[in-house]
Design a protein around this motif. Structure first.
Motif, PDB file in Angstrom:
ATOM      1  N   GLY A  47      64.920  51.390  31.774  1.00  0.00           N
ATOM      2  CA  GLY A  47      63.927  52.273  31.167  1.00  0.00           C
ATOM      3  C   GLY A  47      62.936  51.537  30.297  1.00  0.00           C
ATOM      4  O   GLY A  47      62.303  52.134  29.424  1.00  0.00           O
ATOM      5  N   ALA A  48      62.794  50.228  30.514  1.00  0.00           N
ATOM      6  CA  ALA A  48      61.904  49.422  29.678  1.00  0.00           C
ATOM      7  C   ALA A  48      61.333  48.263  30.472  1.00  0.00           C
ATOM      8  O   ALA A  48      61.934  47.794  31.438  1.00  0.00           O
ATOM      9  N   ARG A  49      60.163  47.833  30.059  1.00  0.00           N
ATOM     10  CA  ARG A  49      59.572  46.592  30.557  1.00  0.00           C
ATOM     11  C   ARG A  49      59.313  45.724  29.337  1.00  0.00           C
ATOM     12  O   ARG A  49      58.834  46.200  28.314  1.00  0.00           O
ATOM     13  N   PHE A  50      59.625  44.441  29.473  1.00  0.00           N
ATOM     14  CA  PHE A  50      59.489  43.510  28.359  1.00  0.00           C
ATOM     15  C   PHE A  50      58.420  42.476  28.675  1.00  0.00           C
ATOM     16  O   PHE A  50      58.377  41.924  29.774  1.00  0.00           O
ATOM     17  N   PHE A  51      57.573  42.228  27.693  1.00  0.00           N
ATOM     18  CA  PHE A  51      56.571  41.178  27.760  1.00  0.00           C
ATOM     19  C   PHE A  51      57.076  40.109  26.797  1.00  0.00           C
ATOM     20  O   PHE A  51      57.061  40.311  25.573  1.00  0.00           O
ATOM     21  N   VAL A  52      57.566  39.015  27.363  1.00  0.00           N
ATOM     22  CA  VAL A  52      58.320  38.033  26.587  1.00  0.00           C
ATOM     23  C   VAL A  52      57.511  36.750  26.424  1.00  0.00           C
ATOM     24  O   VAL A  52      57.187  36.076  27.409  1.00  0.00           O
ATOM     25  N   PRO A  53      57.180  36.403  25.175  1.00  0.00           N
ATOM     26  CA  PRO A  53      56.398  35.192  24.928  1.00  0.00           C
ATOM     27  C   PRO A  53      57.262  33.933  24.979  1.00  0.00           C
ATOM     28  O   PRO A  53      58.481  33.986  24.782  1.00  0.00           O
ATOM     29  N   SER A  54      56.613  32.824  25.255  1.00  0.00           N
ATOM     30  CA  SER A  54      57.247  31.516  25.083  1.00  0.00           C
ATOM     31  C   SER A  54      56.170  30.579  24.552  1.00  0.00           C
ATOM     32  O   SER A  54      54.992  30.723  24.850  1.00  0.00           O
ATOM     33  N   GLY A  55      56.606  29.643  23.741  1.00  0.00           N
ATOM     34  CA  GLY A  55      55.670  28.757  23.055  1.00  0.00           C
ATOM     35  C   GLY A  55      55.681  29.093  21.573  1.00  0.00           C
ATOM     36  O   GLY A  55      56.562  29.797  21.094  1.00  0.00           O
ATOM     37  N   GLY A  56      54.712  28.625  20.854  1.00  0.00           N
ATOM     38  CA  GLY A  56      54.694  28.872  19.414  1.00  0.00           C
ATOM     39  C   GLY A  56      55.948  28.306  18.774  1.00  0.00           C
ATOM     40  O   GLY A  56      56.497  27.310  19.235  1.00  0.00           O
ATOM     41  N   SER A  57      56.439  28.969  17.750  1.00  0.00           N
ATOM     42  CA  SER A  57      57.632  28.481  17.055  1.00  0.00           C
ATOM     43  C   SER A  57      58.918  28.842  17.789  1.00  0.00           C
ATOM     44  O   SER A  57      59.974  28.319  17.477  1.00  0.00           O
ATOM     45  N   GLY A  58      58.846  29.787  18.748  1.00  0.00           N
ATOM     46  CA  GLY A  58      60.042  30.208  19.461  1.00  0.00           C
ATOM     47  C   GLY A  58      60.872  31.214  18.694  1.00  0.00           C
ATOM     48  O   GLY A  58      61.983  31.539  19.088  1.00  0.00           O
ATOM     49  N   ASN A  59      60.352  31.752  17.597  1.00  0.00           N
ATOM     50  CA  ASN A  59      61.044  32.762  16.806  1.00  0.00           C
ATOM     51  C   ASN A  59      60.095  33.949  16.661  1.00  0.00           C
ATOM     52  O   ASN A  59      59.119  33.876  15.932  1.00  0.00           O
ATOM     53  N   TYR A  60      60.398  35.053  17.381  1.00  0.00           N
ATOM     54  CA  TYR A  60      59.451  36.138  17.511  1.00  0.00           C
ATOM     55  C   TYR A  60      59.952  37.446  16.926  1.00  0.00           C
ATOM     56  O   TYR A  60      61.146  37.663  16.796  1.00  0.00           O
ATOM     57  N   ASN A  61      59.003  38.327  16.627  1.00  0.00           N
ATOM     58  CA  ASN A  61      59.292  39.681  16.196  1.00  0.00           C
ATOM     59  C   ASN A  61      59.005  40.635  17.351  1.00  0.00           C
ATOM     60  O   ASN A  61      58.630  40.195  18.434  1.00  0.00           O
ATOM     61  N   ILE A  62      59.194  41.943  17.139  1.00  0.00           N
ATOM     62  CA  ILE A  62      59.166  42.899  18.242  1.00  0.00           C
ATOM     63  C   ILE A  62      58.166  44.027  17.983  1.00  0.00           C
ATOM     64  O   ILE A  62      58.128  44.592  16.893  1.00  0.00           O
ATOM     65  N   LEU A  63      57.422  44.395  19.035  1.00  0.00           N
ATOM     66  CA  LEU A  63      56.591  45.596  19.044  1.00  0.00           C
ATOM     67  C   LEU A  63      57.170  46.542  20.089  1.00  0.00           C
ATOM     68  O   LEU A  63      57.273  46.183  21.260  1.00  0.00           O
TER      69      LEU A  63
END
Length: 170
Positions: A47-63
């Protein structure tokens, strides 16, 4: 003046991006990179689709994202991918009826579990959505104890459960 769909989505993306980075609590959702430093993969959940980043610091928050009435994630995919490029994990509910916030809550909780290696044990969470999903973003924020809400053209029908937050109709 009539705006094209592409211009409208671009404007919404600008609002979301500025909302994510404009203040101390909203900045909490800002990602682990500097200004579009991340590439993005798209994955499917329950029931979800995820847009998952890679790069940057590698420590992410969620929207967490809720679609407008009858809308699909595909209609907003350009917008959601552009947010993820800012090094934020986007957990988008795939429902066409996101007003109660439950599907957005589920998407965020799946992201917390599924991507625990890149969001950590206590990521900052912001909820957002368009139209019915904008109204539902308040409900999801209440359910998740989110750090911020960015409602885009929220509906005016009180779907808040159990009660509407202060300023819901502002």
């Amino acid at each position: 003046m009539k705006l094209s769909t592409k211009m409208k989505l671009g404007s919404i993306a600008a609002v979301l991006a500025s909302g994510l980075f404009m203040s101390g609590s909203a900045l909490a959702v800002g990602g682990g990179g500097s200004g579009g430093a991340c590439s993005v993969d798209t994955e499917i959940g329950s029931g979800a689709r995820f847009f998952v980043p890679s790069g940057g610091s590698g420590n992410y928050n969620i929207l967490g994202w809720g679609n407008g009435t009858g809308g699909t994630v595909s209609a907003y995919s350009g917008l959601l991918e552009s947010v993820a490029e800012q090094c934020v994990v986007v957990a988008a509910a795939t429902t066409t009826q996101s007003g109660d916030g439950r599907d957005v809550e589920s998407a965020v909780n799946q992201a917390k579990s599924r991507y625990s290696d890149i969001v950590g044990s206590d990521p900052k969470v912001c909820t957002s959505g368009h139209s019915q999903g904008g109204g539902g973003s308040f409900n999801a924020a209440n359910r998740l104890d989110a750090d911020c809400v960015i409602a885009v053209q929220p509906d005016t029908v009180p779907l808040c459960q159990p009660s509407c937050p202060v300023g819901y109709f502002a």
